[in-house]
Design a protein around this motif. Sequence first.
Motif, PDB file in Angstrom:
ATOM      1  N   ALA A 182       0.819  -1.205   0.000  1.00 32.17           N
ATOM      2  CA  ALA A 182       0.000   0.000   0.000  1.00 32.17           C
ATOM      3  C   ALA A 182       0.860   1.264   0.000  1.00 32.17           C
ATOM      4  CB  ALA A 182      -0.936  -0.006   1.210  1.00 32.17           C
ATOM      5  N   SER A 183       2.079   1.153   0.506  1.00 29.74           N
ATOM      6  CA  SER A 183       2.961   2.319   0.581  1.00 29.74           C
ATOM      7  C   SER A 183       3.629   2.640  -0.759  1.00 29.74           C
ATOM      8  CB  SER A 183       4.029   2.094   1.654  1.00 29.74           C
ATOM      9  OG  SER A 183       4.805   0.949   1.305  1.00 29.74           O
ATOM     10  N   ASP A 184       3.597   1.697  -1.723  1.00 29.97           N
ATOM     11  CA  ASP A 184       4.262   1.913  -3.015  1.00 29.97           C
ATOM     12  C   ASP A 184       3.259   1.654  -4.148  1.00 29.97           C
ATOM     13  OD1 ASP A 184       6.042   2.276  -5.062  1.00 29.97           O
ATOM     14  OD2 ASP A 184       7.247   0.498  -4.644  1.00 29.97           O
ATOM     15  N   VAL A 185       2.502   2.688  -4.480  1.00 25.96           N
ATOM     16  CA  VAL A 185       1.464   2.526  -5.506  1.00 25.96           C
ATOM     17  C   VAL A 185       2.070   2.305  -6.889  1.00 25.96           C
ATOM     18  CG1 VAL A 185      -0.299   3.801  -4.254  1.00 25.96           C
ATOM     19  CG2 VAL A 185       1.215   5.029  -5.797  1.00 25.96           C
ATOM     20  N   SER A 186       3.247   2.810  -7.130  1.00 27.70           N
ATOM     21  CA  SER A 186       3.895   2.665  -8.428  1.00 27.70           C
ATOM     22  C   SER A 186       4.218   1.204  -8.730  1.00 27.70           C
ATOM     23  CB  SER A 186       5.174   3.509  -8.470  1.00 27.70           C
ATOM     24  OG  SER A 186       5.830   3.341  -9.695  1.00 27.70           O
ATOM     25  N   THR A 187       4.708   0.470  -7.748  1.00 30.36           N
ATOM     26  CA  THR A 187       5.035  -0.942  -7.938  1.00 30.36           C
ATOM     27  C   THR A 187       3.769  -1.740  -8.263  1.00 30.36           C
ATOM     28  OG1 THR A 187       6.916  -0.766  -6.449  1.00 30.36           O
ATOM     29  CG2 THR A 187       6.049  -2.978  -6.851  1.00 30.36           C
ATOM     30  N   ALA A 188       2.695  -1.490  -7.541  1.00 32.04           N
ATOM     31  CA  ALA A 188       1.439  -2.201  -7.787  1.00 32.04           C
ATOM     32  C   ALA A 188       0.890  -1.859  -9.171  1.00 32.04           C
ATOM     33  CB  ALA A 188       0.415  -1.851  -6.709  1.00 32.04           C
ATOM     34  N   ARG A 189       1.024  -0.623  -9.565  1.00 30.63           N
ATOM     35  CA  ARG A 189       0.525  -0.218 -10.886  1.00 30.63           C
ATOM     36  C   ARG A 189       1.322  -0.906 -11.995  1.00 30.63           C
ATOM     37  NH1 ARG A 189      -3.862   2.704 -12.157  1.00 30.63           N
ATOM     38  NH2 ARG A 189      -3.260   4.820 -12.502  1.00 30.63           N
ATOM     39  N   ARG A 190       2.638  -0.937 -11.884  1.00 26.05           N
ATOM     40  CA  ARG A 190       3.480  -1.608 -12.888  1.00 26.05           C
ATOM     41  C   ARG A 190       3.189  -3.102 -12.950  1.00 26.05           C
ATOM     42  NH1 ARG A 190       7.586   1.780 -10.895  1.00 26.05           N
ATOM     43  NH2 ARG A 190       8.485   0.045  -9.741  1.00 26.05           N
ATOM     44  N   LEU A 191       3.001  -3.724 -11.796  1.00 25.34           N
ATOM     45  CA  LEU A 191       2.691  -5.150 -11.762  1.00 25.34           C
ATOM     46  C   LEU A 191       1.328  -5.424 -12.414  1.00 25.34           C
ATOM     47  CD1 LEU A 191       3.437  -8.014 -10.956  1.00 25.34           C
ATOM     48  CD2 LEU A 191       2.514  -7.535  -8.664  1.00 25.34           C
ATOM     49  N   SER A 192       0.350  -4.603 -12.132  1.00 26.66           N
ATOM     50  CA  SER A 192      -0.969  -4.815 -12.749  1.00 26.66           C
ATOM     51  C   SER A 192      -0.903  -4.580 -14.257  1.00 26.66           C
ATOM     52  CB  SER A 192      -2.035  -3.931 -12.099  1.00 26.66           C
ATOM     53  OG  SER A 192      -1.812  -2.564 -12.368  1.00 26.66           O
ATOM     54  N   LEU A 193      -0.101  -3.640 -14.713  1.00 27.63           N
ATOM     55  CA  LEU A 193       0.073  -3.411 -16.146  1.00 27.63           C
ATOM     56  C   LEU A 193       0.718  -4.628 -16.807  1.00 27.63           C
ATOM     57  CD1 LEU A 193       0.022  -1.651 -18.688  1.00 27.63           C
ATOM     58  CD2 LEU A 193       2.207  -0.678 -17.955  1.00 27.63           C
ATOM     59  N   ALA A 194       1.746  -5.175 -16.190  1.00 18.40           N
ATOM     60  CA  ALA A 194       2.426  -6.357 -16.747  1.00 18.40           C
ATOM     61  C   ALA A 194       1.460  -7.541 -16.824  1.00 18.40           C
ATOM     62  CB  ALA A 194       3.643  -6.716 -15.900  1.00 18.40           C
ATOM     63  N   ARG A 195       0.630  -7.714 -15.827  1.00 14.37           N
ATOM     64  CA  ARG A 195      -0.364  -8.793 -15.849  1.00 14.37           C
ATOM     65  C   ARG A 195      -1.384  -8.579 -16.960  1.00 14.37           C
ATOM     66  NH1 ARG A 195      -1.381  -9.328  -9.331  1.00 14.37           N
ATOM     67  NH2 ARG A 195       0.515 -10.543  -8.933  1.00 14.37           N
ATOM     68  N   GLY A 196      -1.866  -7.368 -17.069  1.00 18.45           N
ATOM     69  CA  GLY A 196      -2.841  -7.066 -18.119  1.00 18.45           C
ATOM     70  C   GLY A 196      -2.285  -7.291 -19.510  1.00 18.45           C
ATOM     71  N   LEU A 197      -1.026  -6.908 -19.715  1.00 13.40           N
ATOM     72  CA  LEU A 197      -0.393  -7.123 -21.026  1.00 13.40           C
ATOM     73  C   LEU A 197      -0.212  -8.606 -21.322  1.00 13.40           C
ATOM     74  CD1 LEU A 197       2.248  -4.238 -21.020  1.00 13.40           C
ATOM     75  CD2 LEU A 197       0.203  -4.435 -22.460  1.00 13.40           C
ATOM     76  N   ALA A 198       0.098  -9.404 -20.299  1.00 12.15           N
ATOM     77  CA  ALA A 198       0.258 -10.846 -20.496  1.00 12.15           C
ATOM     78  C   ALA A 198      -1.066 -11.495 -20.889  1.00 12.15           C
ATOM     79  CB  ALA A 198       0.814 -11.489 -19.229  1.00 12.15           C
ATOM     80  N   VAL A 199      -2.156 -11.076 -20.244  1.00 15.85           N
ATOM     81  CA  VAL A 199      -3.477 -11.616 -20.585  1.00 15.85           C
ATOM     82  C   VAL A 199      -3.886 -11.143 -21.976  1.00 15.85           C
ATOM     83  CG1 VAL A 199      -5.925 -11.592 -19.960  1.00 15.85           C
ATOM     84  CG2 VAL A 199      -4.188 -11.901 -18.188  1.00 15.85           C
ATOM     85  N   LYS A 200      -3.607  -9.894 -22.297  1.00 13.29           N
ATOM     86  CA  LYS A 200      -3.929  -9.377 -23.630  1.00 13.29           C
ATOM     87  C   LYS A 200      -3.200 -10.184 -24.702  1.00 13.29           C
ATOM     88  CE  LYS A 200      -3.776  -5.170 -26.424  1.00 13.29           C
ATOM     89  NZ  LYS A 200      -3.505  -3.720 -26.432  1.00 13.29           N
ATOM     90  N   GLU A 201      -1.941 -10.467 -24.471  1.00 14.45           N
ATOM     91  CA  GLU A 201      -1.143 -11.255 -25.425  1.00 14.45           C
ATOM     92  C   GLU A 201      -1.752 -12.644 -25.641  1.00 14.45           C
ATOM     93  OE1 GLU A 201       3.262 -13.201 -25.328  1.00 14.45           O
ATOM     94  OE2 GLU A 201       3.104 -11.100 -24.716  1.00 14.45           O
ATOM     95  N   ALA A 202      -2.218 -13.263 -24.559  1.00 10.33           N
ATOM     96  CA  ALA A 202      -2.823 -14.597 -24.681  1.00 10.33           C
ATOM     97  C   ALA A 202      -4.150 -14.530 -25.449  1.00 10.33           C
ATOM     98  CB  ALA A 202      -3.040 -15.202 -23.298  1.00 10.33           C
ATOM     99  N   LEU A 203      -4.949 -13.475 -25.228  1.00  8.12           N
ATOM    100  CA  LEU A 203      -6.217 -13.329 -25.955  1.00  8.12           C
ATOM    101  C   LEU A 203      -5.963 -13.070 -27.440  1.00  8.12           C
ATOM    102  CD1 LEU A 203      -8.259 -11.168 -23.400  1.00  8.12           C
ATOM    103  CD2 LEU A 203      -8.507 -13.620 -23.857  1.00  8.12           C
ATOM    104  N   VAL A 204      -4.949 -12.281 -27.743  1.00  3.69           N
ATOM    105  CA  VAL A 204      -4.587 -12.011 -29.143  1.00  3.69           C
ATOM    106  C   VAL A 204      -4.104 -13.294 -29.809  1.00  3.69           C
ATOM    107  CG1 VAL A 204      -2.952 -10.771 -30.621  1.00  3.69           C
ATOM    108  CG2 VAL A 204      -4.144  -9.554 -28.799  1.00  3.69           C
ATOM    109  N   ALA A 205      -3.372 -14.123 -29.078  1.00  3.99           N
ATOM    110  CA  ALA A 205      -2.907 -15.410 -29.622  1.00  3.99           C
ATOM    111  C   ALA A 205      -4.094 -16.298 -29.983  1.00  3.99           C
ATOM    112  CB  ALA A 205      -1.996 -16.117 -28.630  1.00  3.99           C
ATOM    113  N   GLY A 206      -5.221 -16.101 -29.301  1.00  5.92           N
ATOM    114  CA  GLY A 206      -6.426 -16.865 -29.603  1.00  5.92           C
ATOM    115  C   GLY A 206      -7.233 -16.313 -30.767  1.00  5.92           C
ATOM    116  N   GLY A 207      -6.865 -15.137 -31.276  1.00  4.45           N
ATOM    117  CA  GLY A 207      -7.554 -14.591 -32.446  1.00  4.45           C
ATOM    118  C   GLY A 207      -8.297 -13.296 -32.206  1.00  4.45           C
ATOM    119  N   LEU A 208      -8.349 -12.794 -30.980  1.00  8.15           N
ATOM    120  CA  LEU A 208      -9.027 -11.523 -30.712  1.00  8.15           C
ATOM    121  C   LEU A 208      -8.116 -10.382 -31.151  1.00  8.15           C
ATOM    122  CD1 LEU A 208     -11.463 -10.066 -29.438  1.00  8.15           C
ATOM    123  CD2 LEU A 208     -10.235 -10.110 -27.271  1.00  8.15           C
ATOM    124  N   PRO A 209      -8.594  -9.482 -32.027  1.00  8.64           N
ATOM    125  CA  PRO A 209      -7.736  -8.380 -32.465  1.00  8.64           C
ATOM    126  C   PRO A 209      -7.323  -7.488 -31.279  1.00  8.64           C
ATOM    127  CG  PRO A 209      -9.677  -8.559 -33.867  1.00  8.64           C
ATOM    128  CD  PRO A 209      -9.886  -9.484 -32.710  1.00  8.64           C
TER     129      PRO A 209
END
Length: 171
Positions: free
Chosen positions: A117-144
């Motif tokens: 909770a004291s480091d919002v930047s770290t949590a934001r970067r981690l959530s961005l990395a997770r979102g990009l990983a899920v996006k990559e997997a959805l794109v691999a399945g055919g979603l533009p």
Amino acid sequence: MIAALLLPAGLGAAPRPGQAPESRPIPAEPAPAPPAPARLAPGPQPAQPVPAVPEPRPFPLPPGLEALPGGAWRLRFAAGTEAPPRSADAALEALGARLATLPEGRVTLLAQASGPASDVSTARRLSLARGLAVKEALVAGGLPATRIDLRPMGRTEEATDVVDVQPPAAR
């Protein structure tokens, strides 16, 4: 004299000596008939109802991926990790293929991290990395990729390590 009575003054009579010839306007040709009205297409048709976007049919969910109310899915992550669990790779690709069959609409990824909770930047970067990983997997399945909105939320009140996949009908 009879001719003078029958003919009005100046009509058909020659000018008298010393008098200038009378100037009369020349009658204009009749105006052409207006063009026929243009044939327009039929008037506005009654609005056709917009078909509702069908929700994707449920499919077997692997461990770590769960259905949420309203047609969304939640993928759980181990604390501090950026990559989705290996067991969810095939399911995310299958989900991307299913979402690609929807006629229109955007898919929203809400990524969260339970970082400190004291480091919002770290949590934001981690959530961005997770979102990009899920996006990559959805794109691999055919979603533009252009149909995917990514929202890295960082640390929320829930303080969970998840990415929620919301199809267009879930909003």
